[in-house]
Design an enzyme around this catalytic site. Structure first.
Site, PDB file in Angstrom:
ATOM      1  N   TYR A 111       0.845  -1.186   0.000  1.00 50.57           N
ATOM      2  CA  TYR A 111       0.000   0.000   0.000  1.00 50.57           C
ATOM      3  C   TYR A 111       0.879   1.234   0.000  1.00 50.57           C
ATOM      4  O   TYR A 111       2.024   1.221   0.442  1.00 50.57           O
ATOM      5  CB  TYR A 111      -0.979   0.002   1.183  1.00 50.57           C
ATOM      6  CG  TYR A 111      -0.559   0.786   2.405  1.00 50.57           C
ATOM      7  CD1 TYR A 111      -0.833   2.163   2.499  1.00 50.57           C
ATOM      8  CD2 TYR A 111       0.066   0.175   3.481  1.00 50.57           C
ATOM      9  CE1 TYR A 111      -0.475   2.879   3.624  1.00 50.57           C
ATOM     10  CE2 TYR A 111       0.419   0.885   4.607  1.00 50.57           C
ATOM     11  CZ  TYR A 111       0.149   2.244   4.679  1.00 50.57           C
ATOM     12  OH  TYR A 111       0.511   2.956   5.795  1.00 50.57           O
ATOM     13  N   PHE A 203      -3.180   1.344  12.882  1.00 48.98           N
ATOM     14  CA  PHE A 203      -3.103   0.035  12.231  1.00 48.98           C
ATOM     15  C   PHE A 203      -1.662  -0.346  11.901  1.00 48.98           C
ATOM     16  O   PHE A 203      -1.232  -1.475  12.160  1.00 48.98           O
ATOM     17  CB  PHE A 203      -3.949   0.070  10.949  1.00 48.98           C
ATOM     18  CG  PHE A 203      -3.746  -1.110  10.050  1.00 48.98           C
ATOM     19  CD1 PHE A 203      -4.471  -2.275  10.224  1.00 48.98           C
ATOM     20  CD2 PHE A 203      -2.829  -1.057   8.999  1.00 48.98           C
ATOM     21  CE1 PHE A 203      -4.292  -3.370   9.383  1.00 48.98           C
ATOM     22  CE2 PHE A 203      -2.635  -2.148   8.150  1.00 48.98           C
ATOM     23  CZ  PHE A 203      -3.374  -3.305   8.350  1.00 48.98           C
ATOM     24  N   ASP A 204      -0.899   0.581  11.313  1.00 48.58           N
ATOM     25  CA  ASP A 204       0.480   0.282  10.914  1.00 48.58           C
ATOM     26  C   ASP A 204       1.335  -0.135  12.099  1.00 48.58           C
ATOM     27  O   ASP A 204       2.076  -1.123  12.043  1.00 48.58           O
ATOM     28  CB  ASP A 204       1.114   1.512  10.255  1.00 48.58           C
ATOM     29  CG  ASP A 204       0.406   1.933   8.984  1.00 48.58           C
ATOM     30  OD1 ASP A 204      -0.790   2.275   9.053  1.00 48.58           O
ATOM     31  OD2 ASP A 204       1.055   1.932   7.914  1.00 48.58           O
ATOM     32  N   THR A 205       1.240   0.650  13.177  1.00 51.50           N
ATOM     33  CA  THR A 205       2.042   0.358  14.361  1.00 51.50           C
ATOM     34  C   THR A 205       1.672  -0.992  14.957  1.00 51.50           C
ATOM     35  O   THR A 205       2.551  -1.786  15.323  1.00 51.50           O
ATOM     36  CB  THR A 205       1.840   1.451  15.422  1.00 51.50           C
ATOM     37  OG1 THR A 205       2.226   2.722  14.875  1.00 51.50           O
ATOM     38  CG2 THR A 205       2.688   1.173  16.655  1.00 51.50           C
TER      39      THR A 205
END
Length: 279
Positions: A111, A203-205
């Site tokens: 992404y 979300f990424d973390t």
């Protein structure tokens, strides 16, 4: 709350592109981005058509847009065989990525942010170690040796402070949690995504922290990154949500460990203490 995908469009004339053999799916999560979406998709499309030698797809993951973003996305999908659209009924970058990645048939899932702040020259170094099997996830980093970043002092301070907090509190080793430029093997995504609770910016973390706890291999790529002056991120609210997410991961670590232990076994990431019987 489970949010169903309400629509999935794709180009009509597939030509040489066969969706049954997609190697790379590049997801672009969007929310009210009609002004930049078409130009960004065309830029990514040109790069992939010219330089990526395997079948690919670009997925526009719209999460609750209220402007003309969906109209632009549908028009692109009707004209370009490599583009498809997924629509979620509510806002959330994490939600968009979960849905798009979970339903993709590609081998490698990636992404990038729609503003293309990360220079696209880093895309192939990002996906190469996943295609070779060397790594499980790959992330662009603005804070590792070799990166080049152009942004204001305030955002630079906030970014470095946040990643310092992560290293001190969660004991993570990755250098940049929030750069909107990541990729993951699809088999890893299928195992890891059900454990990720956050649907927004954290979300990424959470994804990376759980990956490290599961002893997955995370490859970091230095990137050239240019701050978008029209960024829609609300710094104060994002920072608050991130800190609440850190606190949740600190409290839930022991609770998640059995699931992560199972994930390590499934993906072959056992340590010496787990794989060698005690004499």
């Amino acid at each position: 709350m489970k949010t169903a995908i309400t629509e999935c469009d794709s180009g009509r004339d597939r030509g040489r592109w066969d969706p049954r053999h997609t190697v790379l799916d590049v997801v672009i999560p969007v929310h009210n981005e009609e002004h930049v979406l078409a130009a960004s998709v065309r830029t990514v499309l040109h790069l992939l058509r010219e330089q990526f030698p395997y079948p690919f797809r670009i997925t526009i993951a719209d999460s609750g847009s209220t402007d003309g973003t969906l109209r632009v996305a549908r028009r692109l999908a009707s004209m370009v065989p490599e583009v498809r659209v997924q629509v979620m009924s509510r806002k959330g970058r994490g939600l968009a990525l979960k849905q798009a990645w979970s339903t993709s048939d590609a081998l490698i899932l990636a992404y990038m942010d729609v503003d293309l702040s990360t220079d696209l020259s880093a895309l192939f170094p990002l996906v190469a170690p996943l295609m070779s099997g060397h790594s499980d996830l790959a992330i662009g980093s603005r804070l590792t040796h070799g990166s080049h970043v152009v942004r204001g002092a305030k955002r630079e301070f906030i970014s470095r402070s946040y990643n310092f907090i992560l290293r001190q509190s969660l004991r993570v080793r990755f250098t940049d949690a929030q750069c909107g430029f990541k990729a993951i093997r699809s088999d890893v995504a299928r195992a890891l995504l059900p454990l990720v609770q956050d649907d927004t910016w954290f979300f990424d973390t959470e994804l990376l922290t759980l990956a490290e706890r599961a002893r997955l291999r995370i490859h970091e790529v230095p990137v050239d990154w240019y701050d978008d002056p029209d960024s829609r991120v609300h710094i104060a609210s994002a920072a608050r949500d991130d800190l609440l997410g850190v606190w949740r991961l600190l409290r839930s670590r022991s609770e998640a460990d059995p699931q992560l232990q199972s994930l390590r076994k499934d993906l072959g990431r056992l340590g010496i203490d787990e794989s060698v019987p005690t004499m």
